[in-house]
Structure formats: structure tokens, C-alpha cells
Design an enzyme around this catalytic site. Sequence first.
Site, mmCIF file in Angstrom:
data_model
loop_
_atom_site.group_PDB
_atom_site.id
_atom_site.type_symbol
_atom_site.label_atom_id
_atom_site.label_comp_id
_atom_site.label_asym_id
_atom_site.label_seq_id
_atom_site.Cartn_x
_atom_site.Cartn_y
_atom_site.Cartn_z
ATOM 1 N N ASP A 175 27.518 -18.590 1.634
ATOM 2 C CA ASP A 175 26.793 -17.333 0.864
ATOM 3 C C ASP A 175 25.452 -17.462 1.321
ATOM 4 O OD1 ASP A 175 28.057 -15.817 -1.705
ATOM 5 O OD2 ASP A 175 25.860 -15.780 -1.630
ATOM 6 N N ASP B 53 24.541 -15.650 6.677
ATOM 7 C CA ASP B 53 24.109 -14.113 6.553
ATOM 8 C C ASP B 53 25.293 -13.806 7.628
ATOM 9 O OD1 ASP B 53 23.589 -11.667 6.786
ATOM 10 O OD2 ASP B 53 21.364 -11.894 7.328
ATOM 11 N N ASN C 56 35.773 -13.246 2.888
ATOM 12 C CA ASN C 56 35.243 -12.451 1.703
ATOM 13 C C ASN C 56 33.958 -11.824 1.521
ATOM 14 O OD1 ASN C 56 35.918 -11.896 -1.404
ATOM 15 N ND2 ASN C 56 34.439 -13.493 -1.528
ATOM 16 N N TYR D 250 32.038 2.182 3.328
ATOM 17 C CA TYR D 250 32.979 1.318 3.251
ATOM 18 C C TYR D 250 34.287 1.087 3.266
ATOM 19 C CZ TYR D 250 34.451 -2.501 -0.010
ATOM 20 O OH TYR D 250 35.054 -3.834 -0.663
ATOM 21 N N LYS E 183 36.358 -1.229 5.982
ATOM 22 C CA LYS E 183 37.964 -2.215 5.268
ATOM 23 C C LYS E 183 38.732 -1.741 6.202
ATOM 24 C CE LYS E 183 35.768 -4.498 2.333
ATOM 25 N NZ LYS E 183 35.867 -5.973 2.444
#
Length: 258
Positions: A39, A66, A93, A156, A160
Site C-alpha cells: 500500500d 505505488d 485491489n 473509473y 474497470k
Amino acid sequence: MTTALQPRRVALVTGAAGELGRAICRRLVRDGLDLVAADLDLDASQTLLDSLELATGQRTLAVRADLGDEASISALVATVGAAFGRIDVVVNNAAVNHRSSIYDFDPAQWDHMMAVNLRGPALLCQKVAPYWKAQGNGRVINMVSRCWVAGGPPAYVACKAGLVGLTRSMARELAPHNVTVNAIAPGLLPSAFTLDGRDAESFQRMAHGSINNTPLKRLATPEDIAGTTSYLASTDAAFVTAEVIHVCGGSQLAPFGN
């Protein structure tokens, strides 16, 4: 039971410090896997690992990464490889969302989202692929969203939907090495990620609309998604690949509501 002849499998979870990432990490550790929590927020990842109940010999590692930076992804894989010698499961994720419409999106923000949400998972898998070739097996689990079929904020959704396409393409390319590649499309999940940029009232309106459009009449929970991740990472899913599993109570059947 893990033996010297059967090393413990290693899972690498990106975006590990958020609500969904934490639930996935807890579940995979409960399943007996060694865990790498990656993360941007290294302290939060380490705090998560410190809270886990580990089996004897079970190992964890927190790494700052990153996903929008190729050098950072290369360093992440090198660190995991040096620490564990193998990488079995990759859970893509990590994500960012700069919400905007087609009328007012910022090109720089669009590029940042594409870098983290789409290019990042591809680069991570590219750099882990030599481990899968050597091991003769692996698992990739990509987090998408039900919005890939229903629409929503253009950048977004484009990321996806692209990740769904990447899932299918990688499933073909990696299959000779016994690597499965699947995607999970969660429904609306209350979290800091989904609340970011929204006030409580607007989120409640969106949640109410989502519940109305969901046959099972509730929102998703992190544990719902973690359970499906557990399945796809397991030997039970050895013959499942190139799938998009909607974990959204049936709301993939309904139009997107803002």
C-alpha cells in the site's frame, strides 16, 4: 499441512490498508497463506499485520508501493521475491477514483487513474510472471466493479472495463503456466474509498438507491468480497479462469444509480 516439500503459498495484496484490502488480508492469512500487504500507506499496512493472528511459521511483510509507478512495482516484486522466494497469489485491489463526468474530467486525473487502476495490475503481473513460470502455477484476482456493466463516472468505468478485458487476455496468456486469472465485481461497499468526495447525505441517497436495485436488499461488506477472493485463490477454483464474479446481491441486473 505445510511441510518442507510443500512451501506455504504467498499472497500479495495491493491496496491492503483500505477496508476491503484489510478484509482480504485477514481472510487469506486465516486460510494459511503467507502475506505481503502492499500500500502507499506503509504504517497502516504494518498496523494491519501487527493485528493478525498468525499460525506457527506464518510470515507477513508490509511494503510501500505505488501502483502508478513502474519502478515502485519492480521494487515491490523484487522485495517479495527476496523475502519469500515465490509469489503464488496476486490480488490487484489498489485503485484511485477522481470522480468527474465526460463534460469536465481532468486529463491528468484520467491518466493517473489509468496508471494505477489498469496499467498497474498489468505491470505487476508482468513482473511476477517469471515466478509463475518457475512454479508452474499461480492465481490472479482483479478487483473491478459492477459499474463495468452499468456505467458511472467515465474514467473509473473505463479503467474497470479495461481490467475485465485484461483479465480475459491474461487468462489466455498465463494458462500454459497453470495460472488462473479472474475478476471480482463488488456492489456498493461503504468505505473511505466510496465516501471520498461525497458528503454523508449524498452517500445515503446513493446507498438507498443501490439497496432498492439489489434483489438481496443490502449493501456489500468487505467480508463478502474477501470470501470470494478466498475461493478464487484456493485449489477449489483450479479450473475457474477468465471469469467475472459479481458479488453484489444481484445488482448487476439493474442500471447504475448515482
